[in-house]
Design a protein around this motif. Structure first.
Motif, short mmCIF file in Angstrom:
data_model
loop_
_atom_site.label_atom_id
_atom_site.label_comp_id
_atom_site.label_asym_id
_atom_site.label_seq_id
_atom_site.Cartn_x
_atom_site.Cartn_y
_atom_site.Cartn_z
N ARG A 33 0.83 -1.20 0.00
CA ARG A 33 0.00 0.00 0.00
C ARG A 33 0.87 1.25 0.00
NH1 ARG A 33 -4.79 -1.31 4.41
NH2 ARG A 33 -5.68 -3.12 3.29
N LYS A 34 0.43 2.25 -0.79
CA LYS A 34 1.16 3.51 -0.84
C LYS A 34 1.02 4.24 0.49
CE LYS A 34 0.60 4.25 -5.80
NZ LYS A 34 0.09 5.17 -6.85
N PRO A 35 2.14 4.65 1.03
CA PRO A 35 2.04 5.38 2.32
C PRO A 35 1.37 6.73 2.12
CG PRO A 35 4.27 5.46 1.45
CD PRO A 35 3.52 4.52 0.57
N LYS A 36 0.61 7.10 3.07
CA LYS A 36 -0.06 8.39 3.01
C LYS A 36 0.96 9.52 3.21
CE LYS A 36 -4.54 6.77 4.67
NZ LYS A 36 -5.60 6.93 5.72
N ARG A 37 0.92 10.49 2.30
CA ARG A 37 1.85 11.62 2.36
C ARG A 37 1.32 12.66 3.33
NH1 ARG A 37 3.06 13.70 -3.52
NH2 ARG A 37 4.64 14.86 -2.35
N SER A 38 2.20 13.10 4.19
CA SER A 38 1.82 14.13 5.15
C SER A 38 1.78 15.49 4.47
CB SER A 38 2.80 14.15 6.31
OG SER A 38 4.09 14.48 5.85
N ILE A 39 1.20 16.44 5.15
CA ILE A 39 1.10 17.79 4.59
C ILE A 39 2.49 18.40 4.41
CG2 ILE A 39 0.23 20.12 5.01
CD1 ILE A 39 -2.09 18.89 6.52
N THR A 41 5.27 16.80 3.71
CA THR A 41 5.90 16.20 2.53
C THR A 41 5.36 16.83 1.25
OG1 THR A 41 6.10 14.12 3.74
CG2 THR A 41 6.38 14.04 1.34
N ILE A 42 4.07 17.13 1.22
CA ILE A 42 3.47 17.73 0.04
C ILE A 42 3.96 19.17 -0.16
CG2 ILE A 42 1.28 18.44 -1.01
CD1 ILE A 42 -0.02 16.09 0.45
N ALA A 44 6.77 20.56 1.03
CA ALA A 44 8.23 20.76 1.05
C ALA A 44 8.77 21.27 -0.29
CB ALA A 44 8.92 19.46 1.45
N PRO A 45 8.44 20.66 -1.45
CA PRO A 45 8.99 21.18 -2.72
C PRO A 45 8.61 22.63 -2.97
CG PRO A 45 7.97 19.02 -3.03
CD PRO A 45 7.59 19.48 -1.67
N TYR A 46 7.37 23.01 -2.61
CA TYR A 46 6.94 24.38 -2.84
C TYR A 46 7.65 25.35 -1.90
CZ TYR A 46 3.21 21.96 -5.33
OH TYR A 46 2.52 21.16 -6.19
N LEU A 47 7.92 24.91 -0.67
CA LEU A 47 8.63 25.77 0.27
C LEU A 47 10.07 26.00 -0.17
CD1 LEU A 47 7.29 24.36 3.67
CD2 LEU A 47 6.64 26.48 2.53
N PHE A 48 10.71 24.96 -0.73
CA PHE A 48 12.09 25.12 -1.20
C PHE A 48 12.16 26.04 -2.41
CE2 PHE A 48 13.02 21.14 1.19
CZ PHE A 48 14.12 21.61 1.89
N SER A 49 11.17 25.97 -3.30
CA SER A 49 11.20 26.79 -4.51
C SER A 49 10.63 28.19 -4.29
CB SER A 49 10.40 26.11 -5.63
OG SER A 49 9.04 25.93 -5.24
N PHE A 50 9.98 28.42 -3.16
CA PHE A 50 9.35 29.72 -2.92
C PHE A 50 10.35 30.87 -2.89
CE2 PHE A 50 7.92 33.05 0.01
CZ PHE A 50 6.78 33.48 -0.67
N PRO A 51 11.51 30.75 -2.20
CA PRO A 51 12.45 31.90 -2.19
C PRO A 51 12.89 32.30 -3.59
CG PRO A 51 13.03 30.33 -0.48
CD PRO A 51 11.98 29.68 -1.31
#
Length: 327
Positions: A33-39, A41-42, A44-51
């Protein structure tokens, strides 16, 4: 078929379906079963690219929109100004310095771009290989790229000065009787700056060409050698067609850089744009009009939009010519 056969068939189907359903359930249970992604984890990519996105948005997008707004106002550095329509553009087209800058920048493109497209390709073709000596030459040719504009200006100002190294050698060898005015004559300043631009850009575009040359199959050169083709023939028939798309890319990049040239002219003329300001370029004109206490930001913004339109037109023309050449 009688009722007995129908009943037997239905029982057999039921027994088969009964065996299949548990097996399917077991297979589904055995699947990971695919593990449920936490908020977190979802996001994180947007926070890194935001600056990076914020920096581009503030210093590129908002700045471009503000330039477009200011181009239709009479604003200065200290006064917001009011809407004046196309008055700035009318004034620009009646400004003799604008046409001088347009002439110099256009001439810069015409003279520099062909060298920027061909010379780095020849240079990259000569320094191909993994030997140490080739690595040394690649490093030497790339060194000017990482040098600062101030260092480059000091080097070439000392070389081209009336009492600099070049004139001293020419006078000592009695090739010339009087110093060549590299830094005082209007056209010599412009062509000296072009030479410095080519010198600075050779290593940068050479590296781009080296990447493109690595994708050409060596079997093509071996087959050409067997057919009796020499180095020049191989270069024209194999190398140039193999890096055609890269040549178009470099043509576009060098066109933009040449039309927006600033550092070379500014450093060689010590910020004066030559005698009487006759070597001024479009970027220098924007800098002169848009900086200082008496800066005319609206007027400088109008010139910036014209530069954008001219460069965009050049790129569109290049794309049209390329497509017609491919057809």
């Amino acid at each position: 078929m009688n009722d007995t056969d129908i009943s037997v068939g239905s029982r057999s189907e039921a027994s088969v379906s009964g065996r299949v359903e548990p097996s399917m359930k077991k297979l589904e249970e055995g699947k990971p079963r695919k593990p449920k992604r936490s908020i977190g984890t979802i996001l994180a990519p947007y926070l890194f690219s935001f600056p990076a996105f914020a920096i581009v948005f503030v210093f590129v997008v908002i700045a471009a929109l503000n330039t477009f707004r200011l181009a239709f106002t009479d604003s200065t550095l200290l006064i917001p100004g009011k809407f004046v329509g196309f008055q700035n553009f009318v004034e620009v087209f009646h400004d003799e310095y604008f046409w001088t800058a347009m002439l110099n920048s256009t001439l810069y493109v015409v003279c520099v771009v062909p060298f920027m497209v061909i010379l780095p390709l020849i240079l990259a073709n000569l320094v191909r290989g993994n030997s140490k000596i080739m690595g040394f030459f690649r490093t030497a040719f790339y060194t000017p790229v990482v040098m600062s504009a101030v260092v480059v200006g000091m080097i070439w100002t000392n070389l081209l000065d009336s009492k600099g190294l070049i004139n001293s050698i020419l006078e000592t060898t009695r090739i010339i009787k009087h110093p060549i005015p590299f830094l005082t004559d209007r056209w010599l300043i412009l062509f000296s700056a072009m030479f410095v631009t080519i010198w600075l850009g050779l290593g940068y575009y050479m590296v781009i060409y080296l990447t493109a040359l690595a994708n050409i199959d060596d079997a093509l050169y071996e087959a050409a050698s067997l057919d009796g083709a020499g180095p020049v023939r191989q270069f024209v028939s194999i190398t140039m067609p193999g890096v055609r798309s890269t040549m178009v890319l470099i043509m576009m990049l060098s066109t933009i850089a040449a039309f927006r040239v600033f550092n070379e002219i500014y450093v060689l003329t010590n910020g004066t744009a030559g005698p009487g300001g006759e070597d001024i370029t479009m970027s220098m004109l924007i800098q002169q009009q848009g900086t200082g206490i008496q800066a005319r930001t609206g007027y400088a913004s109008a010139i910036s939009l014209i530069v954008l339109a001219v460069v965009g037109t050049m790129l569109i023309v290049q794309q049209i010519v390329q497509k017609r050449g491919e057809d």
